[in-house]
Motif scaffolding. Structure first.
Motif, short mmCIF file in Angstrom:
data_model
loop_
_atom_site.label_atom_id
_atom_site.label_comp_id
_atom_site.label_asym_id
_atom_site.label_seq_id
_atom_site.Cartn_x
_atom_site.Cartn_y
_atom_site.Cartn_z
N TYR A 32 -6.09 72.13 -8.08
CA TYR A 32 -5.02 71.66 -7.88
C TYR A 32 -4.33 70.78 -8.94
O TYR A 32 -3.12 70.86 -9.65
CB TYR A 32 -4.79 70.95 -6.67
N GLY A 53 7.40 64.38 -11.82
CA GLY A 53 6.12 64.20 -12.20
C GLY A 53 6.39 62.83 -13.04
O GLY A 53 7.16 61.97 -13.18
N MET A 87 6.52 74.89 -12.19
CA MET A 87 5.57 75.67 -12.60
C MET A 87 5.61 77.11 -12.84
O MET A 87 5.01 77.62 -13.55
CB MET A 87 4.24 75.10 -11.74
N THR A 124 1.31 64.79 -14.71
CA THR A 124 0.89 65.27 -13.69
C THR A 124 2.14 65.41 -12.77
O THR A 124 2.86 64.43 -12.63
CB THR A 124 -0.35 64.13 -12.97
N LEU A 125 2.49 66.32 -12.05
CA LEU A 125 3.40 66.82 -11.41
C LEU A 125 3.35 66.35 -10.00
O LEU A 125 2.25 66.11 -9.34
CB LEU A 125 3.84 68.31 -11.21
N ALA A 129 8.83 70.65 -8.55
CA ALA A 129 7.61 70.75 -9.43
C ALA A 129 7.32 72.06 -9.41
O ALA A 129 6.85 72.70 -10.61
CB ALA A 129 6.73 69.34 -8.93
N LYS A 130 7.07 72.71 -8.32
CA LYS A 130 6.39 74.10 -8.01
C LYS A 130 7.41 75.05 -8.64
O LYS A 130 7.02 75.93 -9.32
CB LYS A 130 6.32 74.38 -6.52
N ASP A 174 4.05 66.54 -5.86
CA ASP A 174 3.95 67.85 -4.75
C ASP A 174 5.17 68.05 -4.03
O ASP A 174 5.39 67.69 -3.05
CB ASP A 174 2.79 67.41 -3.78
N ARG A 188 -3.61 72.59 -11.94
CA ARG A 188 -2.36 73.59 -11.94
C ARG A 188 -1.44 72.51 -12.00
O ARG A 188 -0.15 73.09 -12.13
CB ARG A 188 -2.54 74.49 -10.64
N ASN A 189 -1.39 71.36 -11.53
CA ASN A 189 -0.60 70.56 -11.33
C ASN A 189 -0.22 69.39 -12.37
O ASN A 189 0.27 68.51 -12.41
CB ASN A 189 -0.73 69.54 -9.97
N SER A 190 -0.44 70.11 -13.70
CA SER A 190 -0.41 69.28 -14.90
C SER A 190 0.26 69.96 -15.99
O SER A 190 -0.01 71.34 -16.14
CB SER A 190 -1.99 69.00 -15.54
#
Length: 153
Positions: free
Chosen positions: A31, A126, A61, A50-51, A57-58, A53, A34-36
């Motif tokens: 996570y 983020g 991505m 870093t995004l 942000a999704k 949640d 993927r969240n970066s």
């Protein structure tokens, strides 16, 4: 026989618990990967971020999974760089006080990188990792700047 069944049950439960624990750690690590994202400034300086949640942000991505996004950003108020994403992302606006390194979605369609503080109704996307105001201001420069966003692989 009962002892064997009991031992088998204990071993099975232990394996499941330890396997689940390892799976959780792997999931958290994946996570975070993927969240970066990576931000590359036209002058060649690169930052990671870093995004948050949230659906905004999704959405970002998802856009980046199709390819890099280059944004022409303008200085605004001597505190931020702002530029159009070229599309709308889901909004999660709330009263927010920003700080250096915060990445904000404004009106669902503008990406904002803060190098100083501000308070308004924004969507937090983020935060740039290990950034301070002086370093960001120097990297982003005066006036307009080109920033390319990409997945951090």
């Amino acid at each position: 026989m009962r002892v064997i069944i009991l031992l088998f049950t204990i071993v099975s439960i232990s394996s499941s618990v330890f396997g689940l624990s390892d799976g959780i750690n792997d999931k958290n690590h994946k996570y975070m990967e993927r969240n970066s994202i990576k931000l590359t400034i036209k002058n060649g300086e690169t930052f990671t971020a870093t995004l948050t949640d949230n659906s905004s942000a999704k959405g970002l991505m998802e856009l980046l999974s199709k390819g890099d996004i280059t944004i022409e950003m303008e200085d605004y108020g001597n505190m931020e760089k702002v530029g159009p994403l070229g599309t709308n992302l889901p909004r999660n606006d709330r009263q927010t006080t920003t700080g250096p390194g915060d990445i904000i979605l404004y009106q669902g369609k503008y990406l904002v990188i803060y190098y100083d503080t501000n308070s308004w109704n924004f969507t937090r996307i983020g935060k740039i990792d290990n950034a301070n105001a002086a370093h960001l201001k120097s990297a982003l420069g005066n006036g307009n700047v080109t920033v390319t966003l990409s997945l951090n692989r």
